[in-house]
Design a protein around this motif. Structure first.
Motif, PDB file in Angstrom:
ATOM      1  N   ARG A  50       0.793  -1.110  -0.088  1.00 19.92           N
ATOM      2  CA  ARG A  50       0.126   0.052  -0.049  1.00 19.92           C
ATOM      3  C   ARG A  50       0.882   1.295  -0.131  1.00 19.92           C
ATOM      4  NH1 ARG A  50      -2.709   0.239   4.912  1.00 19.92           N
ATOM      5  NH2 ARG A  50      -1.028  -1.431   5.653  1.00 19.92           N
ATOM      6  N   GLY A  53      -1.741   4.556   1.230  1.00 21.47           N
ATOM      7  CA  GLY A  53      -3.093   4.053   1.621  1.00 21.47           C
ATOM      8  C   GLY A  53      -3.624   3.321   0.220  1.00 21.47           C
ATOM      9  N   GLU A  54      -3.176   3.706  -0.930  1.00 21.49           N
ATOM     10  CA  GLU A  54      -3.656   3.043  -1.989  1.00 21.49           C
ATOM     11  C   GLU A  54      -2.932   1.580  -2.562  1.00 21.49           C
ATOM     12  OE1 GLU A  54      -4.282   4.008  -6.805  1.00 21.49           O
ATOM     13  OE2 GLU A  54      -3.289   5.704  -5.407  1.00 21.49           O
ATOM     14  N   TYR A 119      -7.570  -6.877   2.347  1.00 21.97           N
ATOM     15  CA  TYR A 119      -8.175  -5.316   2.303  1.00 21.97           C
ATOM     16  C   TYR A 119     -10.066  -5.299   2.146  1.00 21.97           C
ATOM     17  CZ  TYR A 119      -3.345  -4.873   1.099  1.00 21.97           C
ATOM     18  OH  TYR A 119      -1.907  -4.896   1.077  1.00 21.97           O
TER      19      TYR A 119
END
Length: 336
Positions: A50, A53-54, A119
């Motif tokens: 990540r 956060g992506e 996720y």
């Protein structure tokens, strides 16, 4: 104002210390950045990254990989064979009885499910994967047990274990691949155990009674077989005695028959000998008489003399012949 050349070495030490400290901090920063730039994935794991956060595309396989320091976060997930221990829990059967089951679920995480588990299920990362499976497993076990009565548990656990495995595998097919399910702990309701123990005791008592009956029957059969054997022995002995007597009687009869035959043969031989003797004697006498007649016929003088000597003085009572050829028969006295 004093020149720098006139400064003593002690006066120049603070500057040198700050410089070294700066170098050390720079070197430490570089090492920190380098340590945050690489990560290692173990052979039993895969990883995803990540960045701020992506989620970044791509699955990181075992080995050493680069990441952007302080920007990237690496989430690891084990894909080897895992075991999830499920503690003993109380469940209700279709006949409102209770059973306690403790299970061990063995599973693997397919690579296609890694991103979903990390996720899309629970919190981000691998912190609560097992906890997310726990309510699903409880619900599936509850559904299977609720369709069974207590007798089916008492008869065998193989089919029930397989049914629980199939149910859990179907419910978690999008996340994990269930390899095996084992019931490691099992306990029946106290009331059922008590009634089951009573049934087992009754069955054992019935088996003991059957064994005792079989024992008595076996003893009776042995006694009957012994009596039959003794009776058969007596029959054989009686038959043997009778056969022996018959054999002795037949031997005696044969002996008597042989003696009788010998006696008959002896008598027959004696009679034959006597008959032959009589026949021979008769023949001899006949021959003597014939010879005597011939002599008399050839010598009349001898006849006349013999008649004269033996004549009793009486006239002959019998004459045989005719004409001149006749023979008178006188009653004469036998010669002395």
């Amino acid at each position: 104002m004093e020149s720098l050349s006139n400064l003593s070495p002690l006066s120049r030490m603070p500057n040198l210390s700050f410089r070294k400290l700066g170098y050390a901090l720079v070197l430490g920063g570089i090492l920190l950045v380098l340590s945050k730039s690489f990560y290692i994935v173990d052979p039993t794991e895969v990883a995803m990254v990540r960045r701020l956060g992506e989620v970044q595309p791509g699955l990181m396989k075992p080995g050493i990989h680069f990441k952007v320091p302080f920007l990237d976060t690496v989430d690891f997930l084990a894909v080897s064979l895992m075991r999830f221990p499920f503690p003993k829990t109380v469940f209700f059967t279709s006949d409102n009885q209770t059973v306690e089951l403790g299970l061990s679920v063995s599973y693997r995480v397919p690579e296609t499910s890694v991103e979903k588990l990390l996720y899309q299920v629970g919190r981000v990362g691998n912190v609560d994967v097992a906890e997310n499976m726990r309510p699903i497993i409880i619900q599936r076990i509850r559904e299977v047990v609720a369709r069974k009565n207590l007798t089916s548990f008492n008869m065998g656990m193989g089919d029930i274990t397989q049914e629980i495995k199939n149910s859990i595998a179907l419910a978690t097919a999008d996340w994990i691949s269930v390899v095996d399910v084992q019931i490691v702990e099992f306990d029946l309701a106290a009331s059922f155990k008590k009634s089951n123990e009573a049934a087992v005791q009754a069955k054992n008592d019935a088996i003991a009674a059957q064994n005792e009956l079989a024992k008595v029957q076996a003893q009776a059969e042995q006694a009957k077989a012994k009596a039959d054997g003794e009776a058969e022995a007596l029959r054989k002995k009686a038959k043997g005695d009778a056969d022996a007597k018959i054999f002795a009687a037949e031997g005696e009869a044969t002996r008597i028959e042989r003696i009788a035959a010998a006696e008959a043969t002896k008598i027959e031989k004696t009679a034959l000998a006597e008959s032959n003797a009589i026949r021979l004697k008769g023949t001899a006498e006949a021959d003597a008489l014939s010879l005597k007649a011939k002599v008399i016929a050839a010598n009349p003088q001898v006849t006349a003399q013999t008649w004269a000597e033996r004549w009793s003085g009486h006239v002959p009572s019998t004459v045989m012949g005719s004409g001149q050829n006749f023979v008178p028969f006188f009653n004469v006295q036998p010669g002395k």
